[in-house]
Design an enzyme around this catalytic site. Sequence first.
Site, PDB file in Angstrom:
ATOM      1  N   PRO A  19     -35.296   3.964   6.625  1.00  5.63           N
ATOM      2  CA  PRO A  19     -34.820   4.979   7.384  1.00  5.63           C
ATOM      3  C   PRO A  19     -36.504   4.996   7.992  1.00  5.63           C
ATOM      4  O   PRO A  19     -36.134   5.571   9.762  1.00  5.63           O
ATOM      5  CB  PRO A  19     -34.591   6.045   7.149  1.00  5.63           C
ATOM      6  CG  PRO A  19     -34.791   5.508   5.554  1.00  5.63           C
ATOM      7  CD  PRO A  19     -35.470   3.900   5.218  1.00  5.63           C
TER       8      PRO A  19
ATOM      9  N   GLU B 120     -31.240 -16.795  10.186  1.00  9.72           N
ATOM     10  CA  GLU B 120     -30.074 -15.993  10.418  1.00  9.72           C
ATOM     11  C   GLU B 120     -29.378 -15.710  11.868  1.00  9.72           C
ATOM     12  O   GLU B 120     -28.725 -15.653  12.021  1.00  9.72           O
ATOM     13  CB  GLU B 120     -30.350 -15.147   9.394  1.00  9.72           C
ATOM     14  CG  GLU B 120     -29.237 -13.980   9.496  1.00  9.72           C
ATOM     15  CD  GLU B 120     -30.443 -12.491   9.575  1.00  9.72           C
ATOM     16  OE1 GLU B 120     -32.005 -11.955   8.737  1.00  9.72           O
ATOM     17  OE2 GLU B 120     -29.593 -11.438   9.359  1.00  9.72           O
ATOM     18  N   ARG B 121     -30.767 -15.190  12.372  1.00 10.20           N
ATOM     19  CA  ARG B 121     -30.341 -15.772  14.176  1.00 10.20           C
ATOM     20  C   ARG B 121     -29.856 -16.483  14.574  1.00 10.20           C
ATOM     21  O   ARG B 121     -28.568 -16.989  15.200  1.00 10.20           O
ATOM     22  CB  ARG B 121     -32.210 -15.110  14.759  1.00 10.20           C
ATOM     23  CG  ARG B 121     -32.176 -14.192  14.334  1.00 10.20           C
ATOM     24  CD  ARG B 121     -34.118 -13.693  14.037  1.00 10.20           C
ATOM     25  NE  ARG B 121     -34.656 -12.757  14.052  1.00 10.20           N
ATOM     26  CZ  ARG B 121     -35.832 -12.595  13.868  1.00 10.20           C
ATOM     27  NH1 ARG B 121     -36.910 -13.431  14.465  1.00 10.20           N
ATOM     28  NH2 ARG B 121     -36.094 -11.941  13.393  1.00 10.20           N
TER      29      ARG B 121
ATOM     30  N   ARG C  72      -1.612 -11.751  34.459  1.00 10.19           N
ATOM     31  CA  ARG C  72      -0.803 -10.428  34.818  1.00 10.19           C
ATOM     32  C   ARG C  72      -1.420  -9.985  36.973  1.00 10.19           C
ATOM     33  O   ARG C  72      -1.470 -10.573  36.894  1.00 10.19           O
ATOM     34  CB  ARG C  72      -2.414  -9.368  34.083  1.00 10.19           C
ATOM     35  CG  ARG C  72      -2.001  -8.013  35.373  1.00 10.19           C
ATOM     36  CD  ARG C  72      -1.277  -7.222  34.443  1.00 10.19           C
ATOM     37  NE  ARG C  72      -1.546  -5.672  34.561  1.00 10.19           N
ATOM     38  CZ  ARG C  72      -0.512  -5.025  34.016  1.00 10.19           C
ATOM     39  NH1 ARG C  72       0.470  -5.167  33.740  1.00 10.19           N
ATOM     40  NH2 ARG C  72      -0.562  -3.394  34.720  1.00 10.19           N
TER      41      ARG C  72
ATOM     42  N   GLY D 289      -7.783  -4.109  31.991  1.00  5.81           N
ATOM     43  CA  GLY D 289      -7.313  -2.875  32.457  1.00  5.81           C
ATOM     44  C   GLY D 289      -7.618  -1.668  31.564  1.00  5.81           C
ATOM     45  O   GLY D 289      -8.301  -2.096  30.244  1.00  5.81           O
TER      46      GLY D 289
END
Length: 387
Positions: free
Chosen positions: A127, A245-246, A271, A342
Amino acid sequence: MIKSDPDQYQDIRDAVRTLCAEYPDEYHRQVDQQRGYPEAFVDALTEAGWLAALIPQEYGGSGLGLSEASVIMEEINRSGGNSGACHGQMYNMGTLLRHGSPAQKALYLPKIASGEWRLQSMGVTEPSTGTDTTKIKTTAVKRGDRYVVNGQKVWISRVQHSDWMILLARTMALADVKKKSEGMSIFMVDLRQAEKSGMTVRPIPNMVNHETNELFFENLEIPEENLIGEEGRGFKYILDGLNAERTLIAAECIGDGYWFLDRVTKYVNERIVFGRPIGQNQGVQFPIADAYIEVEAANLMRYKACELFDAGQPFGAQANMAKYLAAKASWEAANACIQFHGGFGFANEYDVERKFRETRLYQVAPISTNLIYSFIAEHVLGLPRSF
Ligand SMILES: Cc1cc2nc3c(=O)[nH]c(=O)nc-3n(C[C@H](O)[C@H](O)[C@H](O)COP(=O)(O)OP(=O)(O)OC[C@H]3O[C@@H](n4cnc5c(N)ncnc54)[C@H](O)[C@@H]3O)c2cc1C
């Protein structure tokens, strides 16, 4: 499905797609709404051997390359799933594979390959230090045949669905090392044991259905045989794995990108507003075309990074650029997809809002976009170091 170039991995794609088809939108939607963990899906992927793709055959894996592994992750996300629930199982073991002792490899890798043990978690972030990893404050002090760990981690994922975690801690104080990257070590932590003896897990509710936690260590004892590699070199070991990992996360973003493009192109064709399909309007077409171009470009960089890794060449720049391009492309595709649905883009039953939340994460984790700019500026372009 929109067209993407055929490649030599079609067999893998077809097999992963067939498995994923058994876990349709409703499954992933329900898991998301219940804030659950896709146990059945992850078990099926494990049993089919897909998450052991990168483990060599001698340890019970399939010994495939990063290219194939990336296709597996891409297909999971393209199917509507979220590899974030299980990608740790595929790449965390890389640290063990590259730096573990023969005895450690023989102990852990076959069980990880079979799925008997999950190694889904890696505890790096803290942190108070954030991205400035060398300032981590969690310490591991040697006492007899054990290390005693004290400190705190944050955003540590899949701890509740993993048996083991790789933990980065300082074994020598920052003030006592020559280079700030020295003096950190990595350990295998038996999570269920740790919860009973010095590790507290506090889940962090978050925007995505991503099981992630704060961890508190108070005199957690780890047997010395759980140290991976040499004491003090853990930061380098962790860095070695981050580029793979990336690249895999880039592939996940590419899978997301195609998923959004599949959905939006279908929707705007169907649509009808103002008497015509909304996809007939160039104002609708162009952002979708733009996103498609970006996803395709990211795909090229993903394969470049994979090829270099599989050939044993340095690939840090390509891995970072692939992650940057893919995370940006999937986000562009996500924006176009939600915009042109939408109001329906916001309805849970269309799954767009769920995937939109999921793909947004990758601009921040596991490495933020700014830190990729910084890497390219300093290490590729030779600009002055800024921190
Ligand atoms: C859902 C989730 C899951 C995660 N899982 C794990 C995990 O399993 N294990 C683990 O160890 N970590 C995990 N993380 C942590 C993740 O890797 C970090 O959040 C990420 O690296 C960013 O670090 P930070 O949050 O401390 O941000 P900070 O380092 O505080 O940065 C905040 C912002 O400031 C910007 N910034 C910081 N310094 C600079 C600079 N010098 N120049 C320009 N911009 C700068 C950053 O780019 C970022 O946008 C996870 C995070 C999330 C959200």
